[in-house]
Motif scaffolding. Structure first.
Motif, short mmCIF file in Angstrom:
data_model
loop_
_atom_site.label_atom_id
_atom_site.label_comp_id
_atom_site.label_asym_id
_atom_site.label_seq_id
_atom_site.Cartn_x
_atom_site.Cartn_y
_atom_site.Cartn_z
N THR A 297 -30.94 -76.29 57.00
CA THR A 297 -29.95 -75.40 57.60
C THR A 297 -29.03 -76.17 58.52
N LEU B 212 -28.18 -74.73 45.99
CA LEU B 212 -26.77 -74.49 46.25
C LEU B 212 -25.98 -75.70 45.78
N TYR C 277 -22.33 -78.20 56.87
CA TYR C 277 -22.15 -79.38 56.04
C TYR C 277 -20.68 -79.76 55.97
N LEU D 236 -22.42 -77.51 46.70
CA LEU D 236 -21.25 -77.59 47.56
C LEU D 236 -20.15 -78.37 46.87
N GLY E 200 -21.09 -73.00 50.39
CA GLY E 200 -22.17 -72.71 51.30
C GLY E 200 -22.58 -71.25 51.27
N SER F 150 -26.26 -68.41 52.21
CA SER F 150 -27.66 -68.21 52.56
C SER F 150 -28.52 -68.21 51.32
N ARG G 57 -24.09 -83.45 57.89
CA ARG G 57 -24.48 -82.11 58.32
C ARG G 57 -24.82 -82.13 59.80
N LEU H 231 -34.40 -76.45 48.46
CA LEU H 231 -33.93 -76.37 49.84
C LEU H 231 -35.05 -75.93 50.79
N THR I 119 -18.84 -76.17 55.81
CA THR I 119 -19.34 -74.95 55.17
C THR I 119 -20.80 -74.77 55.57
N GLN I 120 -21.15 -73.56 55.97
CA GLN I 120 -22.47 -73.29 56.52
C GLN I 120 -23.50 -73.08 55.42
N VAL I 121 -24.65 -73.74 55.58
CA VAL I 121 -25.79 -73.56 54.69
C VAL I 121 -26.96 -73.06 55.53
N THR I 122 -27.53 -71.93 55.14
CA THR I 122 -28.65 -71.35 55.86
C THR I 122 -29.79 -71.13 54.88
#
Length: 129
Positions: free
Chosen positions: A90, A18, A93, A20, A9, A11, A38, A85, A124-127
């Motif tokens: 955002t 991305l 996940y 994952l 993950g 930004s 998510r 994306l 895991t963060q996705v921004t």
């Protein structure tokens, strides 16, 4: 002990990509339904995609054509390739596993029922901006 650990993950700008990863330990993923979920801040958890023991995948409409779910049984790892994306992607996940015997039979619809999954990763963060 059984464990799922997500990574990859971060930004990214809108239109970017991305990948994952979800590494499993304590069990082998090959026989089971595996999935990605998510959860955006303040919203309910949402299914993204699932894959059964035979490699059959199911995607929710919002990600179809942009995301690709795959697995490497030899590496005991699940992947989610995310392309094109959008800001609405955002979220945190999560990787999940359904270890119920015969879970492959309910895998295509499992993205609509998070409660069937008994093992979850930490997320895991996705921004996307």
């Amino acid at each position: 002990h059984v464990q799922l650990v997500e990574s990859g993950g971060g930004s990214v700008q809108a239109g970017g990509s991305l990948r994952l990863s979800c590494a499993a330990s304590g069990f082998i993923i090959r026989p089971y339904c595996m999935a990605w979920f998510r959860q955006a801040q303040g919203k309910e958890r949402e299914g993204v995609a699932s894959i059964d023991s035979g490699g059959r995948t199911t995607y929710v409409d919002s990600v179809k054509g942009r995301f690709n779910l795959s697995k490497d049984d030899a590496k005991n790892t699940l992947y989610l390739q995310m392309n094109s994306l959008k800001p609405e992607d955002t979220a945190m996940y999560y990787c999940a596993a359904d270890l119920t015997p015969g879970s492959r039979y309910r895998c295509p619809g499992a993205v609509n029922t998070p409660t069937v999954f008994g093992i979850w990763g930490q997320g895991t963060q996705v921004t996307v901006s």
